[in-house]
Design a protein around this motif. Structure first.
Motif, mmCIF file in Angstrom:
data_model
loop_
_atom_site.group_PDB
_atom_site.id
_atom_site.type_symbol
_atom_site.label_atom_id
_atom_site.label_comp_id
_atom_site.label_asym_id
_atom_site.label_seq_id
_atom_site.Cartn_x
_atom_site.Cartn_y
_atom_site.Cartn_z
ATOM 1 N N LYS A 24 0.882 41.132 24.088
ATOM 2 C CA LYS A 24 1.865 41.439 25.126
ATOM 3 C C LYS A 24 1.202 41.976 26.392
ATOM 4 N N SER A 25 0.174 41.315 26.864
ATOM 5 C CA SER A 25 -0.471 41.826 28.068
ATOM 6 C C SER A 25 0.429 41.607 29.277
ATOM 7 N N GLY A 26 0.829 40.364 29.514
ATOM 8 C CA GLY A 26 1.781 40.068 30.581
ATOM 9 C C GLY A 26 1.243 40.333 31.976
ATOM 10 N N SER A 27 2.087 40.050 32.969
ATOM 11 C CA SER A 27 1.707 40.233 34.373
ATOM 12 C C SER A 27 2.698 41.084 35.152
ATOM 13 N N LEU A 28 3.748 41.568 34.491
ATOM 14 C CA LEU A 28 4.767 42.336 35.204
ATOM 15 C C LEU A 28 4.184 43.592 35.844
ATOM 16 N N GLY A 65 14.905 25.991 35.131
ATOM 17 C CA GLY A 65 14.289 24.862 34.438
ATOM 18 C C GLY A 65 13.380 25.299 33.306
ATOM 19 N N ASN A 66 12.182 24.709 33.256
ATOM 20 C CA ASN A 66 11.270 24.946 32.134
ATOM 21 C C ASN A 66 10.782 26.381 32.045
ATOM 22 N N ASP A 67 10.841 27.124 33.145
ATOM 23 C CA ASP A 67 10.334 28.497 33.139
ATOM 24 C C ASP A 67 11.310 29.500 32.542
ATOM 25 N N THR A 68 12.464 29.037 32.057
ATOM 26 C CA THR A 68 13.485 29.978 31.601
ATOM 27 C C THR A 68 13.478 30.205 30.099
ATOM 28 N N SER A 69 12.542 29.622 29.357
ATOM 29 C CA SER A 69 12.545 29.804 27.905
ATOM 30 C C SER A 69 12.191 31.252 27.560
ATOM 31 N N LEU A 70 12.684 31.715 26.420
ATOM 32 C CA LEU A 70 12.399 33.079 25.984
ATOM 33 C C LEU A 70 10.902 33.310 25.842
ATOM 34 N N GLU A 71 10.215 32.309 25.311
ATOM 35 C CA GLU A 71 8.776 32.458 25.096
ATOM 36 C C GLU A 71 8.031 32.616 26.416
ATOM 37 N N ASP A 72 8.393 31.796 27.425
ATOM 38 C CA ASP A 72 7.709 31.871 28.713
ATOM 39 C C ASP A 72 7.961 33.198 29.406
ATOM 40 N N ILE A 73 9.233 33.643 29.396
ATOM 41 C CA ILE A 73 9.559 34.917 30.034
ATOM 42 C C ILE A 73 8.836 36.061 29.325
ATOM 43 N N ALA A 74 8.902 36.074 27.991
ATOM 44 C CA ALA A 74 8.258 37.147 27.224
ATOM 45 C C ALA A 74 6.756 37.167 27.471
ATOM 46 N N CYS A 75 6.143 35.989 27.559
ATOM 47 C CA CYS A 75 4.697 35.910 27.786
ATOM 48 C C CYS A 75 4.337 36.441 29.166
ATOM 49 N N PHE A 76 5.126 36.074 30.177
ATOM 50 C CA PHE A 76 4.790 36.487 31.539
ATOM 51 C C PHE A 76 4.959 37.993 31.729
ATOM 52 N N VAL A 77 6.089 38.532 31.251
ATOM 53 C CA VAL A 77 6.358 39.939 31.518
ATOM 54 C C VAL A 77 5.717 40.862 30.496
ATOM 55 N N GLY A 78 5.204 40.291 29.388
ATOM 56 C CA GLY A 78 4.506 41.118 28.408
ATOM 57 C C GLY A 78 5.422 41.877 27.478
ATOM 58 N N CYS A 79 6.570 41.278 27.130
ATOM 59 C CA CYS A 79 7.456 41.910 26.162
ATOM 60 C C CYS A 79 7.630 40.970 24.980
ATOM 61 N N SER A 80 8.278 41.449 23.925
ATOM 62 C CA SER A 80 8.494 40.600 22.767
ATOM 63 C C SER A 80 9.622 39.629 23.038
ATOM 64 N N LYS A 81 9.610 38.502 22.315
ATOM 65 C CA LYS A 81 10.689 37.533 22.469
ATOM 66 C C LYS A 81 12.015 38.145 22.044
ATOM 67 N N GLY A 82 11.967 39.053 21.060
ATOM 68 C CA GLY A 82 13.193 39.699 20.607
ATOM 69 C C GLY A 82 13.870 40.484 21.708
ATOM 70 N N ALA A 83 13.081 41.031 22.629
ATOM 71 C CA ALA A 83 13.659 41.778 23.725
ATOM 72 C C ALA A 83 14.384 40.874 24.710
ATOM 73 N N GLU A 84 14.196 39.553 24.603
ATOM 74 C CA GLU A 84 14.831 38.585 25.499
ATOM 75 C C GLU A 84 16.021 37.903 24.860
ATOM 76 N N GLN A 85 16.526 38.423 23.717
ATOM 77 C CA GLN A 85 17.546 37.693 22.990
ATOM 78 C C GLN A 85 18.954 38.191 23.240
ATOM 79 N N GLU A 86 19.151 39.003 24.292
ATOM 80 C CA GLU A 86 20.505 39.432 24.608
ATOM 81 C C GLU A 86 21.390 38.237 24.941
ATOM 82 N N LYS A 87 20.796 37.207 25.564
ATOM 83 C CA LYS A 87 21.560 36.020 25.907
ATOM 84 C C LYS A 87 22.098 35.348 24.654
ATOM 85 N N CYS A 88 21.297 35.338 23.592
ATOM 86 C CA CYS A 88 21.744 34.765 22.324
ATOM 87 C C CYS A 88 22.870 35.612 21.735
ATOM 88 N N TRP A 89 22.761 36.944 21.899
ATOM 89 C CA TRP A 89 23.811 37.819 21.400
ATOM 90 C C TRP A 89 25.119 37.541 22.119
#
Length: 204
Positions: A61-65, A131-155
């Motif tokens: 979770k290094s990320g760039s944020l 577009g392609n940059d909106t996947s949970l994996e891409d966002i989590a990788c860029f900002v350095g958080c877990s994919k689980g932290a990006e799952q509010e949309k799924c909730w």
């Protein structure tokens, strides 16, 4: 065809174990039977209420944020901050001051939330992607958080049913076009936008 969840499989396996144990180890008194039944009910409830039944391996979770906070320190780098989070550092601080006392950022869990400024940064970064940059994996990788932290949309989808044409548009900002998954069947041409796609103009 009925699909069973991992919880269902664990509970079914435990009930089978209960039956086999009862057949091979008959209990002599009602008191023993009651104790065994209470133990079994507790185990089944624990399985049912446990969120993760299998280990979740930690991810890198290094990320760039964190660069955004460095960009905010120098006026000459503010354009980089804006390019990343789509608001100026000054506007970011105003938004932060407006939301930081909201009870949504408080919980009684033993796991502390991410810093509010980081949560806001992730949200603003996510809102600026398409577009392609909106996947949970891409966002989590860029900002350095877990994919689980990006799952509010799924909730939200599971509880409010915003999937389909709204899936990429439940978090938007003032004066934005919410892209639709496909051309609407009724009066479809009315939804054609200047971006050469179909969408709704929303102010939220």
């Amino acid at each position: 065809m009925v699909r069973t969840t991992l919880h269902d499989q664990y509970i079914a396996a435990y009930i089978l174990l209960m039956i086999l144990w009862a057949v091979s180890h008959p209990l002599e008194t009602l008191e023993d039977l009651a104790k065994e039944l209470n133990l079994d009910i507790g185990c089944i409830l624990a399985i049912h209420q446990t969120q993760y039944l299998q280990g979740w391996p930690p991810g890198l979770k290094s990320g760039s944020l964190h660069l955004a906070w460095e960009y905010a320190q120098s006026q000459s780098d503010h354009h980089c901050f804006i390019n990343m989070l789509h608001v100026s550092p000054e506007v970011f601080q105003v938004i932060l001051s407006l939301i930081e006392d909201h009870p949504v950022f408080l919980n009684n869990s033993g796991n502390a939330q991410e810093a509010i400024e980081a949560q806001l940064g992730v949200t603003l970064y996510r809102m600026g992607q398409h577009g392609n940059d909106t996947s949970l994996e891409d966002i989590a990788c860029f900002v350095g958080c877990s994919k689980g932290a990006e799952q509010e949309k799924c909730w939200v989808d599971g509880h409010l049913g915003f999937k389909g044409t709204w899936w990429e548009g439940w978090v938007m900002y003032d004066g934005t076009i919410i892209p639709l998954y496909a051309k609407p069947a009724v009066n479809g041409e009315a939804y054609f936008t200047c971006k050469s796609n179909y969408g709704l103009n929303a102010q939220v």
